[in-house]
Design a protein around this motif. Structure first.
Motif, short mmCIF file in Angstrom:
data_model
loop_
_atom_site.label_atom_id
_atom_site.label_comp_id
_atom_site.label_asym_id
_atom_site.label_seq_id
_atom_site.Cartn_x
_atom_site.Cartn_y
_atom_site.Cartn_z
N ARG A 1 35.26 43.56 52.55
CA ARG A 1 34.72 42.33 53.12
C ARG A 1 35.85 41.47 53.67
NH1 ARG A 1 33.87 36.92 52.11
NH2 ARG A 1 31.90 36.10 52.98
N VAL A 2 35.65 40.94 54.87
CA VAL A 2 36.63 40.05 55.49
C VAL A 2 36.40 38.63 54.96
CG1 VAL A 2 37.45 39.06 57.66
CG2 VAL A 2 36.78 41.48 57.56
N ILE A 3 37.45 38.04 54.45
CA ILE A 3 37.38 36.69 53.89
C ILE A 3 37.22 35.69 55.03
CG2 ILE A 3 38.59 34.97 52.50
CD1 ILE A 3 40.08 37.36 51.18
N GLU A 4 36.29 34.73 54.85
CA GLU A 4 35.96 33.79 55.91
C GLU A 4 36.37 32.38 55.54
OE1 GLU A 4 31.79 34.16 56.50
OE2 GLU A 4 31.88 36.28 57.09
N ALA A 5 36.54 31.54 56.55
CA ALA A 5 36.84 30.13 56.32
C ALA A 5 35.71 29.49 55.51
CB ALA A 5 37.00 29.41 57.66
N GLY A 6 36.09 28.67 54.54
CA GLY A 6 35.12 28.02 53.68
C GLY A 6 34.75 28.81 52.44
N ASP A 7 35.16 30.08 52.38
CA ASP A 7 34.82 30.91 51.23
C ASP A 7 35.48 30.41 49.95
OD1 ASP A 7 33.21 32.76 52.46
OD2 ASP A 7 34.72 34.33 52.60
N PRO A 8 34.74 30.30 48.85
CA PRO A 8 35.38 30.26 47.54
C PRO A 8 35.82 31.68 47.18
CG PRO A 8 33.01 30.11 47.29
CD PRO A 8 33.28 30.18 48.76
N VAL A 9 36.97 31.81 46.50
CA VAL A 9 37.49 33.11 46.14
C VAL A 9 37.92 33.08 44.67
CG1 VAL A 9 39.15 34.94 46.67
CG2 VAL A 9 38.35 33.43 48.50
N VAL A 10 37.32 33.93 43.86
CA VAL A 10 37.71 34.07 42.46
C VAL A 10 38.77 35.16 42.37
CG1 VAL A 10 36.94 34.77 40.15
CG2 VAL A 10 35.47 33.33 41.58
N VAL A 11 39.92 34.81 41.79
CA VAL A 11 41.02 35.77 41.62
C VAL A 11 41.31 35.91 40.13
CG1 VAL A 11 43.42 36.32 42.13
CG2 VAL A 11 42.00 35.21 43.88
N ASP A 12 40.98 37.06 39.57
CA ASP A 12 41.16 37.37 38.15
C ASP A 12 42.13 38.54 38.08
OD1 ASP A 12 41.01 38.01 35.47
OD2 ASP A 12 38.83 38.19 35.41
N ILE A 13 43.31 38.31 37.50
CA ILE A 13 44.37 39.33 37.53
C ILE A 13 45.06 39.44 36.17
CG2 ILE A 13 44.83 39.20 40.00
CD1 ILE A 13 47.03 37.19 39.45
N GLY A 14 45.59 40.63 35.92
CA GLY A 14 46.31 40.85 34.67
C GLY A 14 47.12 42.13 34.71
N GLY A 15 48.12 42.19 33.87
CA GLY A 15 48.95 43.38 33.77
C GLY A 15 49.56 43.49 32.40
N THR A 16 50.39 44.50 32.23
CA THR A 16 51.08 44.74 30.95
C THR A 16 52.58 44.67 31.18
OG1 THR A 16 49.29 46.17 30.19
CG2 THR A 16 51.40 46.36 29.04
N THR A 17 53.27 43.95 30.31
CA THR A 17 54.71 43.80 30.44
C THR A 17 55.43 44.97 29.77
OG1 THR A 17 54.96 42.57 28.37
CG2 THR A 17 54.43 41.30 30.36
N GLU A 18 56.73 45.03 29.96
CA GLU A 18 57.52 46.10 29.35
C GLU A 18 57.44 46.05 27.83
OE1 GLU A 18 61.97 48.12 29.83
OE2 GLU A 18 61.57 46.13 30.66
N GLU A 19 57.21 44.87 27.28
CA GLU A 19 57.07 44.74 25.82
C GLU A 19 55.73 45.29 25.33
OE1 GLU A 19 59.03 40.73 24.40
OE2 GLU A 19 58.09 40.42 26.35
N GLY A 20 54.82 45.59 26.26
CA GLY A 20 53.53 46.16 25.87
C GLY A 20 52.42 45.14 25.72
N TYR A 21 52.68 43.87 26.06
CA TYR A 21 51.67 42.83 25.88
C TYR A 21 51.06 42.44 27.23
CZ TYR A 21 52.70 42.71 21.02
OH TYR A 21 52.81 43.08 19.69
N CYS A 22 49.81 42.00 27.17
CA CYS A 22 48.99 41.84 28.38
C CYS A 22 48.89 40.40 28.83
CB CYS A 22 47.59 42.37 28.11
SG CYS A 22 47.54 44.13 27.71
N SER A 23 48.66 40.25 30.12
CA SER A 23 48.35 38.95 30.71
C SER A 23 46.95 39.01 31.30
CB SER A 23 49.36 38.60 31.81
OG SER A 23 49.26 39.53 32.89
N ASP A 24 46.37 37.83 31.51
CA ASP A 24 45.02 37.75 32.07
C ASP A 24 44.76 36.29 32.43
OD1 ASP A 24 42.39 38.07 32.79
OD2 ASP A 24 41.69 38.77 30.84
N SER A 25 44.53 36.02 33.69
CA SER A 25 44.25 34.64 34.09
C SER A 25 43.40 34.64 35.35
CB SER A 25 45.55 33.86 34.34
OG SER A 25 45.28 32.52 34.70
N THR A 26 42.45 33.71 35.40
CA THR A 26 41.57 33.56 36.56
C THR A 26 41.68 32.15 37.13
OG1 THR A 26 40.00 35.06 35.50
CG2 THR A 26 39.21 33.85 37.42
#
Length: 370
Positions: free
Chosen positions: A216-241
């Motif tokens: 889907r092409v993002i349009e002007a005026g769109d709200p966009v939810v961005v939920d992202i996360g990963g794992t660090t070298e220490e083995g612990y996770c991130s998660d934030s929206t």
């Protein structure tokens, strides 16, 4: 405390907890439980790898012979526990059964063990009832040590740095998938070794909490939810929206977002020892319901986080578990109006003796990108 002494302490606490629960032995296959107890990040292969922790004896690790060098080179090799390799024509289940007491009555298998392996253990140990090791191990893992809390702080700061760069990638005319690729690259660049998930839900897709990246092409005026996360070298996770708008969003969306923001702030401010998980869920849910959006908050408030992005404790209606210092979990209420738009605000919070510590420090207000 050194890494080796930390792992040894975890093994000792797991043995004592298993004994108190009337369990004769813990059987732990590759996954977060094995990493927690030994530091060994083993491959989840069809060949059996299993930590055996008898409550009345010394632990030992059984691995395929071709994996033994990797096991010995891992933190498990520095623990001083026996690492036994088995050959292709051996039966590892029989090998383990032969080393356990004949009077075995209850064994606990890690919750993520493959079915074929749990059934093989049932055949090898016919006199022993099988129970879930999670009933013992999750209680240990849910209370983070100071070192684990610090690892989660670093993971939270890393994902915050990605959110702070969102203006580089989010703009009208780009697809969700294109933006998602840039975000995934930044997750690695900003301090993770693995991307666990990238959600970019634009326009009506923002109303789908677990939306997959699309063309889907993002349009002007769109709200966009961005939920992202990963794992660090220490083995612990991130998660934030966080939620972004590409230009001025509809007024109705802004009204819903302000309700959501009040609810999320009220929940993060309320965290304290002794508050029950269902009570924390209700704080935000009641505010959202009073504003007329209760039917559109369709998931739990949050989940625990640590070596896995989703683990105990779960912040959900019906869970009477009291919060304790060291517990780390997300607070992520959402409002989703089907086929129109949605929003979710998510922070990771650690319960401390004095309240709650929010690990994600980027602003929670709607970010309007122009």
């Amino acid at each position: 405390m050194t890494t080796t002494s930390l792992q040894a302490d975890r093994l000792d606490r797991a043995r004592k907890a298993a004994s108190a629960a009337g369990i004769d032995a813990l059987l732990v296959s590759p996954g977060a439980d094995l990493r927690y107890l030994t530091g060994y990040d083993a491959q989840p292969l069809e060949r059996l790898t299993c930590l055996v922790l008898p409550v009345g004896g010394d632990p030992f690790l059984v691995v395929p012979a071709l994996e033994k060098p990797a096991a010995q080179a891992s933190p498990a090799g520095r623990l001083g526990i026996e690492i036994t390799g088995w050959n292709e024509t051996d039966d590892p289940y029989a090998l383990i059964a032969a080393r356990l007491p004949r009077a075995l009555t209850r064994v606990a298998l890690d919750n993520r063990m493959w079915t074929e392996k749990s059934l093989a253990f049932r055949a090898a140990l016919p006199g022993a009832a099988q129970v879930l090791a999670g009933d013992v191990l999750y209680a240990l893992r849910a209370r983070k040590s100071p070192a684990e809390a610090e690892a989660l702080r670093r993971a939270g700061a890393a994902i915050d740095r990605v959110h702070s760069r969102m203006g580089e990638w989010l703009r009208p005319g780009r697809t969700e998938r294109e933006v998602g690729r840039d975000i995934a690259d930044a997750i690695i660049a900003e301090g993770h070794v693995r991307v666990d998930f990238v959600i970019v839900g634009s326009g009506p897709h923002s109303a789908s909490p677990h939306h997959e990246l699309s063309d889907r092409v993002i349009e002007a005026g769109d709200p966009v939810v961005v939920d992202i996360g990963g794992t660090t070298e220490e083995g612990y996770c991130s998660d934030s929206t966080r939620v972004y708008a590409l230009g001025e969003p509809p007024e109705e969306f802004r009204r819903a977002y302000e309700v959501l923001l009040r609810a999320q702030r009220a929940q993060t401010d309320a965290v304290r020892p002794g508050l029950r998980a269902h009570e924390l869920d209700a704080i935000g849910r009641d505010l959202i319901s009073e504003a007329g959006y209760g039917a559109y908050f369709i998931h739990r408030t949050g989940h625990g986080i640590g070596l896995e992005s989703h683990e105990e404790p779960y912040i959900v209606a019906g869970n009477r578990l009291p919060l304790e210092p060291g517990m780390a979990f997300s607070i992520e209420p959402g409002i989703y109006l089907p086929d129109r738009y949605g929003a979710r605000i998510e922070d990771i919070v650690i319960c401390t003796a004095n309240g709650g510590e929010r690990l994600n420090r980027t602003g929670r207000e709607l970010v309007v990108l122009t």
